[in-house]
Design a protein around this motif. Sequence first.
Motif, PDB file in Angstrom:
ATOM      1  N   GLU A 172      -9.779   7.004 -17.832  1.00 39.89           N
ATOM      2  CA  GLU A 172      -8.354   6.857 -17.468  1.00 39.89           C
ATOM      3  C   GLU A 172      -8.104   7.230 -15.899  1.00 39.89           C
ATOM      4  O   GLU A 172      -7.381   6.653 -15.269  1.00 39.89           O
ATOM      5  N   ASN A 173      -9.013   8.102 -15.525  1.00 37.14           N
ATOM      6  CA  ASN A 173      -8.867   8.654 -14.090  1.00 37.14           C
ATOM      7  C   ASN A 173      -9.422   7.504 -13.345  1.00 37.14           C
ATOM      8  O   ASN A 173      -8.728   7.103 -12.092  1.00 37.14           O
ATOM      9  N   PHE A 174     -10.482   6.664 -13.726  1.00 37.71           N
ATOM     10  CA  PHE A 174     -10.931   5.431 -13.051  1.00 37.71           C
ATOM     11  C   PHE A 174      -9.927   4.521 -12.853  1.00 37.71           C
ATOM     12  O   PHE A 174      -9.933   3.879 -11.880  1.00 37.71           O
ATOM     13  N   LYS A 175      -9.261   4.193 -14.097  1.00 39.63           N
ATOM     14  CA  LYS A 175      -8.069   3.098 -14.085  1.00 39.63           C
ATOM     15  C   LYS A 175      -7.133   3.697 -13.071  1.00 39.63           C
ATOM     16  O   LYS A 175      -6.765   2.737 -12.267  1.00 39.63           O
ATOM     17  N   GLN A 176      -6.678   4.904 -13.049  1.00 37.78           N
ATOM     18  CA  GLN A 176      -5.602   5.183 -11.974  1.00 37.78           C
ATOM     19  C   GLN A 176      -6.136   4.968 -10.654  1.00 37.78           C
ATOM     20  O   GLN A 176      -5.326   4.408  -9.774  1.00 37.78           O
ATOM     21  N   GLU A 177      -7.224   5.441 -10.266  1.00 37.05           N
ATOM     22  CA  GLU A 177      -7.819   5.319  -8.887  1.00 37.05           C
ATOM     23  C   GLU A 177      -7.941   3.821  -8.740  1.00 37.05           C
ATOM     24  O   GLU A 177      -7.426   3.197  -7.240  1.00 37.05           O
ATOM     25  N   LEU A 178      -8.257   2.980  -9.510  1.00 41.61           N
ATOM     26  CA  LEU A 178      -8.429   1.603  -9.095  1.00 41.61           C
ATOM     27  C   LEU A 178      -7.091   0.707  -9.101  1.00 41.61           C
ATOM     28  O   LEU A 178      -7.059  -0.025  -8.110  1.00 41.61           O
ATOM     29  N   ALA A 185      -4.306   2.391  -7.971  1.00 39.30           N
ATOM     30  CA  ALA A 185      -3.751   2.874  -6.791  1.00 39.30           C
ATOM     31  C   ALA A 185      -4.434   1.966  -5.458  1.00 39.30           C
ATOM     32  O   ALA A 185      -4.018   1.617  -4.629  1.00 39.30           O
ATOM     33  N   GLU A 186      -5.892   1.819  -5.572  1.00 35.78           N
ATOM     34  CA  GLU A 186      -6.528   1.014  -4.528  1.00 35.78           C
ATOM     35  C   GLU A 186      -5.755  -0.532  -4.354  1.00 35.78           C
ATOM     36  O   GLU A 186      -5.694  -0.825  -3.356  1.00 35.78           O
ATOM     37  N   LEU A 187      -5.822  -0.995  -5.494  1.00 31.56           N
ATOM     38  CA  LEU A 187      -5.101  -2.446  -5.688  1.00 31.56           C
ATOM     39  C   LEU A 187      -3.696  -2.667  -5.067  1.00 31.56           C
ATOM     40  O   LEU A 187      -3.259  -3.625  -4.431  1.00 31.56           O
ATOM     41  N   ARG A 188      -3.218  -1.479  -5.229  1.00 26.57           N
ATOM     42  CA  ARG A 188      -1.685  -1.559  -4.710  1.00 26.57           C
ATOM     43  C   ARG A 188      -1.521  -1.189  -3.257  1.00 26.57           C
ATOM     44  O   ARG A 188      -0.335  -1.295  -2.544  1.00 26.57           O
ATOM     45  N   ARG A 189      -2.518  -0.725  -2.693  1.00 25.66           N
ATOM     46  CA  ARG A 189      -2.658  -0.403  -1.254  1.00 25.66           C
ATOM     47  C   ARG A 189      -2.247  -1.443  -0.284  1.00 25.66           C
ATOM     48  O   ARG A 189      -2.826  -2.808  -0.860  1.00 25.66           O
ATOM     49  N   PRO A 190      -1.474  -1.566   0.656  1.00 32.77           N
ATOM     50  CA  PRO A 190      -1.062  -2.629   1.458  1.00 32.77           C
ATOM     51  C   PRO A 190      -2.161  -3.241   2.106  1.00 32.77           C
ATOM     52  O   PRO A 190      -2.463  -4.591   2.259  1.00 32.77           O
ATOM     53  N   SER A 191      -3.233  -2.587   2.375  1.00 31.35           N
ATOM     54  CA  SER A 191      -4.480  -3.186   3.309  1.00 31.35           C
ATOM     55  C   SER A 191      -5.444  -3.740   2.366  1.00 31.35           C
ATOM     56  O   SER A 191      -6.347  -4.951   2.694  1.00 31.35           O
TER      57      SER A 191
END
Length: 90
Positions: free
Chosen positions: A13-19, A21-27
Motif C-alpha cells: 500500500e505504501n509503495f502504491k501511494q508513493e508510485l 504520487a510520483e506519477l502525478r508530479r508535473p515533471s
Amino acid sequence: MATIDFITREDLENFKQELLAELRRPSFRAPKQEQQKEWLKSYEVRKLLGISPNTLQSLRLNGTLPFTRVGGLIYYAYEDIRKLMEDRKK
C-alpha cells in the motif's frame, strides 16, 4: 546465510501511494505516441496514400514524388508525401 524479507500488505500500500504520487508530479512525462518517421518505405507510402504499386511507380517516374534509393530499397521523405497530399487537395 541470506535473510528473508517478507512484504506485507502495508508495504504494498505504501509503495502504491508513493508510485501514484510520483506519477502525478508535473515533471513526470508519460511516453509520447510514436512520432511520424522521417523516411518511409514503399509499402508504407502505398498504405498511407491508398494506392497500388503501379501508381506509386508512376509518381516516381514522372517526378511527382521524389525518392531515395538505398541498395535495393526505395525511401520517400514524409515531408514530400505531405506536400503531395496538400497539393492534390488544392
